[in-house]
Design a protein around this motif. Structure first.
Motif, PDB file in Angstrom:
ATOM      1  N   GLY A 112       0.836  -1.177   0.016  1.00 27.08           N
ATOM      2  CA  GLY A 112      -0.052  -0.073  -0.090  1.00 27.08           C
ATOM      3  C   GLY A 112       0.717   1.208   0.079  1.00 27.08           C
ATOM      4  O   GLY A 112       0.633   2.302  -0.686  1.00 27.08           O
ATOM      5  N   ASN A 113       1.934   1.103   0.606  1.00 22.66           N
ATOM      6  CA  ASN A 113       2.834   2.470   0.800  1.00 22.66           C
ATOM      7  C   ASN A 113       3.634   2.601  -0.738  1.00 22.66           C
ATOM      8  O   ASN A 113       3.753   3.798  -1.064  1.00 22.66           O
ATOM      9  N   TYR A 114       3.808   1.597  -1.311  1.00 28.91           N
ATOM     10  CA  TYR A 114       4.365   1.612  -2.607  1.00 28.91           C
ATOM     11  C   TYR A 114       3.334   2.417  -3.646  1.00 28.91           C
ATOM     12  O   TYR A 114       3.616   3.151  -4.264  1.00 28.91           O
ATOM     13  N   VAL A 146       4.613   5.899  -5.355  1.00 26.01           N
ATOM     14  CA  VAL A 146       4.794   5.753  -6.903  1.00 26.01           C
ATOM     15  C   VAL A 146       4.100   6.962  -7.516  1.00 26.01           C
ATOM     16  O   VAL A 146       4.571   7.443  -8.597  1.00 26.01           O
ATOM     17  N   PHE A 147       3.080   7.516  -6.977  1.00 28.29           N
ATOM     18  CA  PHE A 147       2.511   8.850  -7.503  1.00 28.29           C
ATOM     19  C   PHE A 147       3.242  10.144  -6.925  1.00 28.29           C
ATOM     20  O   PHE A 147       2.905  11.196  -7.499  1.00 28.29           O
ATOM     21  N   LYS A 148       4.194  10.114  -6.144  1.00 30.20           N
ATOM     22  CA  LYS A 148       4.912  11.189  -5.603  1.00 30.20           C
ATOM     23  C   LYS A 148       5.757  11.494  -6.450  1.00 30.20           C
ATOM     24  O   LYS A 148       6.567  10.848  -7.203  1.00 30.20           O
ATOM     25  N   LYS A 149       6.475  12.722  -6.559  1.00 20.43           N
ATOM     26  CA  LYS A 149       7.700  13.564  -7.283  1.00 20.43           C
ATOM     27  C   LYS A 149       8.652  12.755  -6.505  1.00 20.43           C
ATOM     28  O   LYS A 149       8.869  12.584  -5.368  1.00 20.43           O
ATOM     29  N   ARG A 168      12.956   4.735 -13.330  1.00 21.12           N
ATOM     30  CA  ARG A 168      11.832   5.583 -13.615  1.00 21.12           C
ATOM     31  C   ARG A 168      10.609   4.945 -14.974  1.00 21.12           C
ATOM     32  O   ARG A 168       9.594   5.239 -14.747  1.00 21.12           O
ATOM     33  N   MET A 169      11.250   4.271 -15.662  1.00 23.58           N
ATOM     34  CA  MET A 169      10.210   3.565 -16.574  1.00 23.58           C
ATOM     35  C   MET A 169       9.598   2.424 -15.954  1.00 23.58           C
ATOM     36  O   MET A 169       8.188   2.418 -15.993  1.00 23.58           O
ATOM     37  N   MET A 170      10.226   1.673 -14.956  1.00 20.11           N
ATOM     38  CA  MET A 170       9.335   0.753 -14.028  1.00 20.11           C
ATOM     39  C   MET A 170       8.125   1.533 -13.143  1.00 20.11           C
ATOM     40  O   MET A 170       7.071   1.066 -13.110  1.00 20.11           O
ATOM     41  N   HIS A 171       8.555   2.660 -12.542  1.00 17.88           N
ATOM     42  CA  HIS A 171       7.425   3.246 -11.762  1.00 17.88           C
ATOM     43  C   HIS A 171       6.541   3.911 -12.807  1.00 17.88           C
ATOM     44  O   HIS A 171       5.201   3.992 -12.578  1.00 17.88           O
ATOM     45  N   GLY A 172       6.782   4.325 -13.996  1.00 14.53           N
ATOM     46  CA  GLY A 172       5.817   4.787 -14.898  1.00 14.53           C
ATOM     47  C   GLY A 172       5.018   3.873 -15.357  1.00 14.53           C
ATOM     48  O   GLY A 172       3.584   4.230 -15.728  1.00 14.53           O
ATOM     49  N   ILE A 173       5.388   2.650 -15.614  1.00 12.03           N
ATOM     50  CA  ILE A 173       4.628   1.612 -16.039  1.00 12.03           C
ATOM     51  C   ILE A 173       3.485   0.981 -14.942  1.00 12.03           C
ATOM     52  O   ILE A 173       2.319   0.708 -15.240  1.00 12.03           O
ATOM     53  N   ASN A 174       4.113   1.134 -13.758  1.00 17.30           N
ATOM     54  CA  ASN A 174       3.301   0.940 -12.743  1.00 17.30           C
ATOM     55  C   ASN A 174       2.132   1.908 -12.365  1.00 17.30           C
ATOM     56  O   ASN A 174       1.032   1.314 -12.167  1.00 17.30           O
ATOM     57  N   ARG A 175       2.305   3.292 -12.717  1.00 17.44           N
ATOM     58  CA  ARG A 175       1.266   4.060 -12.543  1.00 17.44           C
ATOM     59  C   ARG A 175       0.274   3.919 -13.460  1.00 17.44           C
ATOM     60  O   ARG A 175      -0.716   3.949 -13.304  1.00 17.44           O
TER      61      ARG A 175
END
Length: 63
Positions: A16-18, A22-25, A37-44
């Protein structure tokens, strides 16, 4: 005792914390690489698509 159970039931935990993190700057002081950065973008994208599908499913289910 019951208050402690209530709080522990609504704790987000690591996953849940992830989802929130993942949406924070990103922190400008931390070094980030392209792959991260790409991993976080795909997760978003996947989180947003899941929530969208859940909303559509709920609307269809309720009507």
């Amino acid at each position: 005792m019951s208050d402690n159970k209530f709080k522990s039931f609504f704790q987000l935990g690591e996953v849940g914390n992830y989802f929130i993190r993942v949406f924070k700057k990103p922190d400008p002081n931390k070094k980030s690489n392209f792959n991260l950065r790409m991993m976080h973008g795909i997760n978003r994208i996947s989180i947003i698509m899941f929530l969208g599908a859940l909303i559509v499913w709920l609307i269809k289910r309720l009507m």
